[in-house]
Design a protein around this motif. Structure first.
Motif, PDB file in Angstrom:
ATOM      1  N   GLY A   1     -60.643 -10.677 -55.277  1.00 53.35           N
ATOM      2  CA  GLY A   1     -61.083 -10.035 -56.505  1.00 53.35           C
ATOM      3  C   GLY A   1     -60.336 -10.574 -57.690  1.00 53.35           C
ATOM      4  N   PHE A   2     -60.915 -10.350 -58.872  1.00 56.65           N
ATOM      5  CA  PHE A   2     -60.317 -10.872 -60.096  1.00 56.65           C
ATOM      6  C   PHE A   2     -59.417  -9.815 -60.718  1.00 56.65           C
ATOM      7  CE2 PHE A   2     -60.530 -11.082 -64.751  1.00 56.65           C
ATOM      8  CZ  PHE A   2     -59.904 -12.299 -64.943  1.00 56.65           C
ATOM      9  N   HIS A   3     -58.190 -10.209 -61.014  1.00 52.07           N
ATOM     10  CA  HIS A   3     -57.291  -9.274 -61.695  1.00 52.07           C
ATOM     11  C   HIS A   3     -56.985  -9.790 -63.085  1.00 52.07           C
ATOM     12  CE1 HIS A   3     -56.459  -6.862 -58.203  1.00 52.07           C
ATOM     13  NE2 HIS A   3     -56.290  -7.965 -57.493  1.00 52.07           N
ATOM     14  N   PRO A   4     -57.165  -8.960 -64.088  1.00 55.36           N
ATOM     15  CA  PRO A   4     -56.730  -9.395 -65.417  1.00 55.36           C
ATOM     16  C   PRO A   4     -55.232  -9.691 -65.359  1.00 55.36           C
ATOM     17  CG  PRO A   4     -57.311  -7.067 -65.416  1.00 55.36           C
ATOM     18  CD  PRO A   4     -57.707  -7.605 -64.097  1.00 55.36           C
ATOM     19  N   GLU A   5     -54.822 -10.676 -66.157  1.00 55.30           N
ATOM     20  CA  GLU A   5     -53.448 -11.146 -66.038  1.00 55.30           C
ATOM     21  C   GLU A   5     -52.441 -10.034 -66.306  1.00 55.30           C
ATOM     22  OE1 GLU A   5     -50.547 -14.467 -68.003  1.00 55.30           O
ATOM     23  OE2 GLU A   5     -52.673 -14.935 -67.723  1.00 55.30           O
ATOM     24  N   SER A   6     -52.752  -9.189 -67.264  1.00 54.38           N
ATOM     25  CA  SER A   6     -51.777  -8.153 -67.626  1.00 54.38           C
ATOM     26  C   SER A   6     -51.497  -7.240 -66.439  1.00 54.38           C
ATOM     27  CB  SER A   6     -52.306  -7.330 -68.800  1.00 54.38           C
ATOM     28  OG  SER A   6     -53.513  -6.706 -68.419  1.00 54.38           O
ATOM     29  N   GLU A   7     -52.536  -6.972 -65.680  1.00 56.63           N
ATOM     30  CA  GLU A   7     -52.349  -6.093 -64.525  1.00 56.63           C
ATOM     31  C   GLU A   7     -51.487  -6.788 -63.476  1.00 56.63           C
ATOM     32  OE1 GLU A   7     -55.294  -4.483 -61.196  1.00 56.63           O
ATOM     33  OE2 GLU A   7     -55.998  -4.038 -63.225  1.00 56.63           O
ATOM     34  N   GLU A   8     -51.770  -8.061 -63.293  1.00 59.56           N
ATOM     35  CA  GLU A   8     -51.018  -8.821 -62.312  1.00 59.56           C
ATOM     36  C   GLU A   8     -49.554  -8.905 -62.716  1.00 59.56           C
ATOM     37  OE1 GLU A   8     -51.270 -13.348 -61.101  1.00 59.56           O
ATOM     38  OE2 GLU A   8     -53.154 -12.306 -60.740  1.00 59.56           O
ATOM     39  N   SER A   9     -49.300  -9.186 -64.013  1.00 54.86           N
ATOM     40  CA  SER A   9     -47.909  -9.331 -64.414  1.00 54.86           C
ATOM     41  C   SER A   9     -47.210  -7.975 -64.419  1.00 54.86           C
ATOM     42  CB  SER A   9     -47.798 -10.015 -65.775  1.00 54.86           C
ATOM     43  OG  SER A   9     -48.482  -9.271 -66.742  1.00 54.86           O
ATOM     44  N   SER A  10     -47.970  -6.890 -64.637  1.00 60.46           N
ATOM     45  CA  SER A  10     -47.286  -5.601 -64.598  1.00 60.46           C
ATOM     46  C   SER A  10     -46.942  -5.223 -63.157  1.00 60.46           C
ATOM     47  CB  SER A  10     -48.117  -4.510 -65.268  1.00 60.46           C
ATOM     48  OG  SER A  10     -49.159  -4.109 -64.430  1.00 60.46           O
ATOM     49  N   SER A  11     -47.793  -5.630 -62.199  1.00 60.55           N
ATOM     50  CA  SER A  11     -47.421  -5.319 -60.815  1.00 60.55           C
ATOM     51  C   SER A  11     -46.263  -6.202 -60.361  1.00 60.55           C
ATOM     52  CB  SER A  11     -48.621  -5.454 -59.885  1.00 60.55           C
ATOM     53  OG  SER A  11     -48.903  -6.808 -59.678  1.00 60.55           O
ATOM     54  N   LEU A  12     -46.209  -7.429 -60.886  1.00 55.04           N
ATOM     55  CA  LEU A  12     -45.062  -8.291 -60.593  1.00 55.04           C
ATOM     56  C   LEU A  12     -43.795  -7.679 -61.180  1.00 55.04           C
ATOM     57  CD1 LEU A  12     -44.139 -11.038 -59.398  1.00 55.04           C
ATOM     58  CD2 LEU A  12     -44.355 -11.956 -61.700  1.00 55.04           C
ATOM     59  N   LEU A  13     -43.922  -7.150 -62.393  1.00 56.33           N
ATOM     60  CA  LEU A  13     -42.777  -6.504 -63.034  1.00 56.33           C
ATOM     61  C   LEU A  13     -42.314  -5.316 -62.196  1.00 56.33           C
ATOM     62  CD1 LEU A  13     -40.885  -6.399 -65.511  1.00 56.33           C
ATOM     63  CD2 LEU A  13     -42.535  -4.922 -66.630  1.00 56.33           C
ATOM     64  N   GLN A  14     -43.277  -4.541 -61.685  1.00 52.11           N
ATOM     65  CA  GLN A  14     -42.919  -3.391 -60.842  1.00 52.11           C
ATOM     66  C   GLN A  14     -42.203  -3.851 -59.569  1.00 52.11           C
ATOM     67  OE1 GLN A  14     -46.761  -1.632 -60.422  1.00 52.11           O
ATOM     68  NE2 GLN A  14     -46.518  -0.268 -62.161  1.00 52.11           N
ATOM     69  N   THR A  15     -42.733  -4.908 -58.967  1.00 52.47           N
ATOM     70  CA  THR A  15     -42.084  -5.453 -57.775  1.00 52.47           C
ATOM     71  C   THR A  15     -40.652  -5.854 -58.099  1.00 52.47           C
ATOM     72  OG1 THR A  15     -44.193  -6.362 -57.045  1.00 52.47           O
ATOM     73  CG2 THR A  15     -42.209  -7.273 -56.019  1.00 52.47           C
ATOM     74  N   ALA A  16     -40.511  -6.596 -59.199  1.00 52.49           N
ATOM     75  CA  ALA A  16     -39.194  -7.097 -59.588  1.00 52.49           C
ATOM     76  C   ALA A  16     -38.238  -5.943 -59.852  1.00 52.49           C
ATOM     77  CB  ALA A  16     -39.319  -7.981 -60.825  1.00 52.49           C
ATOM     78  N   VAL A  17     -38.723  -4.947 -60.603  1.00 46.90           N
ATOM     79  CA  VAL A  17     -37.858  -3.824 -60.955  1.00 46.90           C
ATOM     80  C   VAL A  17     -37.453  -3.055 -59.697  1.00 46.90           C
ATOM     81  CG1 VAL A  17     -37.768  -1.602 -62.157  1.00 46.90           C
ATOM     82  CG2 VAL A  17     -38.660  -3.611 -63.332  1.00 46.90           C
ATOM     83  N   SER A  18     -38.387  -2.890 -58.756  1.00 43.50           N
ATOM     84  CA  SER A  18     -38.002  -2.147 -57.552  1.00 43.50           C
ATOM     85  C   SER A  18     -36.992  -2.934 -56.718  1.00 43.50           C
ATOM     86  CB  SER A  18     -39.229  -1.739 -56.737  1.00 43.50           C
ATOM     87  OG  SER A  18     -39.801  -2.871 -56.162  1.00 43.50           O
ATOM     88  N   VAL A  19     -37.113  -4.270 -56.697  1.00 46.45           N
ATOM     89  CA  VAL A  19     -36.103  -5.084 -56.015  1.00 46.45           C
ATOM     90  C   VAL A  19     -34.746  -4.887 -56.693  1.00 46.45           C
ATOM     91  CG1 VAL A  19     -35.289  -7.457 -55.641  1.00 46.45           C
ATOM     92  CG2 VAL A  19     -37.659  -6.861 -55.132  1.00 46.45           C
ATOM     93  N   LEU A  20     -34.757  -4.950 -58.027  1.00 45.08           N
ATOM     94  CA  LEU A  20     -33.497  -4.805 -58.766  1.00 45.08           C
ATOM     95  C   LEU A  20     -32.887  -3.436 -58.532  1.00 45.08           C
ATOM     96  CD1 LEU A  20     -34.704  -6.494 -62.064  1.00 45.08           C
ATOM     97  CD2 LEU A  20     -32.920  -7.383 -60.577  1.00 45.08           C
ATOM     98  N   GLN A  21     -33.735  -2.413 -58.641  1.00 45.46           N
ATOM     99  CA  GLN A  21     -33.198  -1.059 -58.552  1.00 45.46           C
ATOM    100  C   GLN A  21     -32.693  -0.730 -57.150  1.00 45.46           C
ATOM    101  OE1 GLN A  21     -36.289   1.375 -60.274  1.00 45.46           O
ATOM    102  NE2 GLN A  21     -35.437   1.117 -62.313  1.00 45.46           N
TER     103      GLN A  21
END
Length: 206
Positions: A1-21
């Motif tokens: 499926g197609f994901h708008p970039e903003s959604e993709e980068s926000s889920s990447l940000l969430q992944t990153a933040v959860s790794v950090l936290q």
């Protein structure tokens, strides 16, 4: 499926933040940091080398636990430095820390996402964190060495960590906490040290 970039980068940000936290040393850090943007590092060379490292060590009889991917962290003041590490990899001779092993024969990387620098962050400071995938392999606990005759990489191991002191008084300097929570990672084959250990793979810049 197609994901708008903003959604993709926000889920990447969430992944990153959860790794950090999940990698904070100090529970008060949960409220202390704000993360704005995450960039996925897609470097096929590093990914395939990480995989090759894992396969070689598996063939050498390493346990699943030793081959497990974990995360480790690097801090840079500017984006150029962060991007350079993502392109060229983490190379020897890049650390000012020398307590766990010779900086010319291995690399240092932080275990905790809130303990990335010998000095504490001050309010308003910003920087770039590179989250790396790390396969620790066989880990050797070494005592810290403050002399100039550096500890060499240990044959048969891939990583040094400091002797853990569970009784660290809370007044211990941030610098010591930083030095004690470093991984010293190296790759030695046929007596020569790899310029860039394959077991560290830059993953996300945040």
């Amino acid at each position: 499926g197609f994901h708008p970039e903003s959604e993709e980068s926000s889920s990447l940000l969430q992944t990153a933040v959860s790794v950090l936290q999940s990698s904070y040393l100090d529970s008060t850090s949960q409220d202390g940091f704000q993360y704005s943007q995450a960039i996925l590092v897609e470097n096929d060379v590093f990914l395939s080398e990480l995989k090759a490292f894992a396969q070689a060590k598996e063939a050498a009889g390493y346990s699943q636990e030793e081959l497990e991917e974990t995360f480790a962290f690097l801090l840079f003041d500017n984006e150029e430095e962060a991007k350079e590490v993502c392109q060229t990899g983490l190379r020897v001779n890049s650390s000012s820390v020398s307590t766990l092993g010779d900086p010319a024969k291995g690399v240092y990387i932080s275990k905790y996402a809130d303990c990335l620098h010998p000095r504490p962050w001050y309010h308003g400071k910003s920087g770039y964190i590179v989250i790396c995938k790390l396969i620790k392999g066989k880990v050797k606990v070494v005592s810290e060495n403050y002399t100039t005759s550096y500890t060499c990489p240990s044959p048969g191991y891939d990583c040094h960590v400091a002797v853990s002191r569970n009784n660290i008084p809370s007044a211990t300097s941030h610098c010591q906490a930083f030095e004690q929570s470093q991984y010293y990672v190296y790759e030695v084959s046929d007596g020569s040290t790899a310029e860039r250990p394959r077991q560290i793979c830059p993953y996300i810049v945040i």
